[in-house]
Design a protein around this motif. Structure first.
Motif, PDB file in Angstrom:
ATOM      1  N   ILE A  98       0.840  -1.203   0.000  1.00  0.00           N
ATOM      2  CA  ILE A  98       0.000   0.000   0.000  1.00  0.00           C
ATOM      3  C   ILE A  98       0.874   1.252   0.000  1.00  0.00           C
ATOM      4  O   ILE A  98       0.640   2.192  -0.753  1.00  0.00           O
ATOM      5  CB  ILE A  98      -0.975  -0.010   1.194  1.00  0.00           C
ATOM      6  N   ALA A 121      -5.984  -4.276   1.775  1.00  0.00           N
ATOM      7  CA  ALA A 121      -5.482  -4.141   0.403  1.00  0.00           C
ATOM      8  C   ALA A 121      -6.604  -3.731  -0.545  1.00  0.00           C
ATOM      9  O   ALA A 121      -6.447  -2.797  -1.341  1.00  0.00           O
ATOM     10  CB  ALA A 121      -4.841  -5.448  -0.051  1.00  0.00           C
ATOM     11  N   ALA A 124      -7.564  -0.253  -0.344  1.00  0.00           N
ATOM     12  CA  ALA A 124      -6.547   0.627  -0.937  1.00  0.00           C
ATOM     13  C   ALA A 124      -6.524   0.504  -2.465  1.00  0.00           C
ATOM     14  O   ALA A 124      -5.662   1.079  -3.122  1.00  0.00           O
ATOM     15  CB  ALA A 124      -5.175   0.290  -0.364  1.00  0.00           C
TER      16      ALA A 124
END
Length: 141
Positions: A98, A121, A124
């Motif tokens: 990230i 994840a 993001a």
């Protein structure tokens, strides 16, 4: 850590798209030992035309490629992060992915699941595949 069932995952259509859009794969935990799964998979992926980037705490070169100690050290774009480390390390690797801001996919190998890290994840904007082998999935295409 208790074994988790993957509640966050990509389907076969998404996996196909991931491979079509992936050129560079960081192999987290890529062993120099040719009998280890990480080395076998990395070698397969390299021979299939992907640029592999071994990430390992020692060694200077694995499979003819420069070894990096961390994901953060890699000075070029990484499309996929392929993780061969225990589930408790996955969150740290996801955080690094990230922070890089250029990783498209986080992939955990067979037996490796961390739903909390997977959700982070996804939130993001990173695609997630858990508990699948990149070699097996690529061969199936």
């Amino acid at each position: 850590m208790q074994c988790e069932f993957a509640t966050i995952n990509s389907d076969s259509k998404q996996i196909k798209e991931i491979f079509e859009n992936t050129k560079t794969i960081a192999i987290i935990g890529c062993s120099p030992d040719s009998s280890k799964a990480s080395n076998i998979v990395a070698n397969y992926l390299k021979n299939a035309g992907f640029k592999i980037v071994p990430v390992y705490p020692k060694e200077e070169e694995i499979l003819g490629e420069k070894v990096y100690r961390t994901l953060a050290e890699i000075p070029f774009k990484i499309d996929m992060v392929d993780i061969f480390r225990k589930p408790d390390v996955i969150a740290q690797v996801v955080d690094e992915a990230i922070k890089r801001g250029d990783v498209d996919t986080v992939w955990t190998q067979l037996g490796l699941v961390n739903n909390e890290a997977a959700k982070k994840a996804l939130d993001a904007g990173i695609k997630v595949v858990q508990n699948h082998c990149t070699k097996i999935e690529h061969q199936a295409l």
